[in-house]
Design a protein around this motif. Sequence first.
Motif, short mmCIF file in Angstrom:
data_model
loop_
_atom_site.label_atom_id
_atom_site.label_comp_id
_atom_site.label_asym_id
_atom_site.label_seq_id
_atom_site.Cartn_x
_atom_site.Cartn_y
_atom_site.Cartn_z
N ALA A 281 0.82 -1.21 0.00
CA ALA A 281 0.00 0.00 0.00
C ALA A 281 0.86 1.26 0.00
CB ALA A 281 -0.92 0.01 1.22
N TRP A 282 2.12 1.14 0.39
CA TRP A 282 3.01 2.30 0.39
C TRP A 282 3.24 2.84 -1.02
CZ3 TRP A 282 4.04 5.62 3.91
CH2 TRP A 282 3.99 5.27 5.26
N PHE A 283 3.08 2.01 -2.02
CA PHE A 283 3.31 2.50 -3.39
C PHE A 283 2.28 3.57 -3.76
CE2 PHE A 283 5.03 -2.01 -3.91
CZ PHE A 283 6.30 -1.62 -3.56
N GLU A 284 1.02 3.31 -3.43
CA GLU A 284 0.00 4.32 -3.70
C GLU A 284 0.18 5.55 -2.81
OE1 GLU A 284 -3.94 2.85 -3.67
OE2 GLU A 284 -3.62 1.42 -5.31
N ARG A 285 0.63 5.34 -1.59
CA ARG A 285 0.86 6.49 -0.70
C ARG A 285 1.99 7.36 -1.23
NH1 ARG A 285 0.96 2.43 4.42
NH2 ARG A 285 -1.29 1.97 4.50
N LEU A 286 3.04 6.75 -1.75
CA LEU A 286 4.14 7.51 -2.33
C LEU A 286 3.67 8.28 -3.57
CD1 LEU A 286 6.96 4.83 -1.97
CD2 LEU A 286 7.03 7.13 -0.97
N ARG A 287 2.92 7.61 -4.42
CA ARG A 287 2.40 8.29 -5.62
C ARG A 287 1.52 9.45 -5.23
NH1 ARG A 287 -2.20 5.20 -8.34
NH2 ARG A 287 -3.12 6.09 -6.45
N ASP A 288 0.63 9.24 -4.28
CA ASP A 288 -0.30 10.29 -3.87
C ASP A 288 0.42 11.47 -3.20
OD1 ASP A 288 -2.29 8.69 -4.87
OD2 ASP A 288 -2.99 7.97 -2.91
#
Length: 366
Positions: free
Chosen positions: A214-221
Motif C-alpha cells: 500500500a506504500w506504493f499508492e501512498r508515495l504516488r499520492d
Amino acid sequence: MSTAQLINELQSFGARLVDPKQGVESRRGGAGPSDHKAMTLDGMTVMVPVHTAPAFESPYLVEKPDAYGRSRIRREGRDVGEITFPLRPRFYDLTTADGIPYSKIAVLHGRDVLATTVLQTCIRYQSRTRTCQFCSIGQSLAAGRTIERKTPAQLAEVAKAAVKLDGVKHMVMTTGTPKGEDRGAAILADSARAIKAVVDLPIQAQCEPPEDDAWFERLRDAGVDALGMHLEAVTPEIRQRIMPGKAQVPIEKYLSAFEAAVPVFGRGQVSTYILAGLGDTCEAILAICQKLTAIGVYPFVVPFVPISGTPLESHPAPTPAFMHAILGPLAAMLVRGGLKATDIKAGCGKCGACSALSSYERMLTK
C-alpha cells in the motif's frame, strides 16, 4: 571509437585530471556516484571516477580546460574527445534560515539532477557484519559534508531554489533504511509532499521494498513520480556475501514488489540499480533483466566503482568488455520492450550519467 564505447571505458578505467578543481566539486562518500566527477561528452553528462585506485592509473587524461570550460580527453598522448564540466550550481552559495548550507541538504548530480539522502544513517550500516560492503553512506556524514536528517521543509526550500537558480529538471531522493516495515517510504512520502507543495519538480524516491504494498499508492499520492528499489547484486550467494543485511530481503520480495509497483507508477517508471562487477556473471544479470523488463521495470546496470574507505575499496572495477557484453544486449532488450531512459520521468535511469546504458540505447534508436 563510438561515444558509447568511450563512456564505457571512462567509467571502467576512470580518468586522471590535470586540473582536479575544474567544474562541480567531485563527490567523496555518501550515496550514489561517489569519488566521481561530472563531465559532459557529446551532449551527455557522465559521472567519471577520479578518486579511485583504477583512476589513478587510467590511460585517460583530461587536460586543463580553456577559458570556456572546454577540455580534451587524451589517451596515451592522442586526443579522443572533447568534454565540458558542469558549472558549480548557484544554490550551493545559499544557507537555510537555521544556517545550514544548501549543499548539505541536497547536491547536484550530473548536469540537472538534484539529489539527496533524506536519512544519512542506515540500520544496515551500523555493523560491518551486516553492511553493504560497497556503501559509504556514513563517510560524508562523518566528514561533516551533510546532516543526518533532512526535514521536508529544508528539502522543499532547496528544491525550489535549485529549480529557480540552476534549472534543475528532476530530483532523486534516496534514504538509508530505518527501523520499521515501511523501510523509509514514510519519510520519503513526507518529503515529496512538501517539495511538490512549493515547486513542480518530478521526483524519484528510492528505498527497499516496504512490507506493505500500500506504500506504493501512498508515495504516488504524495507526489512521487518514479520509484527505485535497488537490487545491486542479483545472485543470492553474491548478495549474501556482499550485502548480508540487505540480503535478508530476498530477490523474490523485490520481484513481488515490482509487480505491485508497476501498475501504480506505470511501465518504465519503476527501476532497479544493478552493480555489475561484484561477482554476478553477465548471463545472470541479463537473465534477471529479462524478468524485470517483462514486468515493466527499467534495470539500470552500472559498473561497480570501488570507493575509498569501504571494504571493497580494492575490488577491481569491471572491464569495458564485460560491461559491453551486458549493455549491448540490455539496450536492445529495453528498446524492444519500449522501456527507454528518455521516457522515465525522474531518477537515475533518466539521468543516465552513471552508466553508458542510455548511450547504447541512443545508438539503437537513431
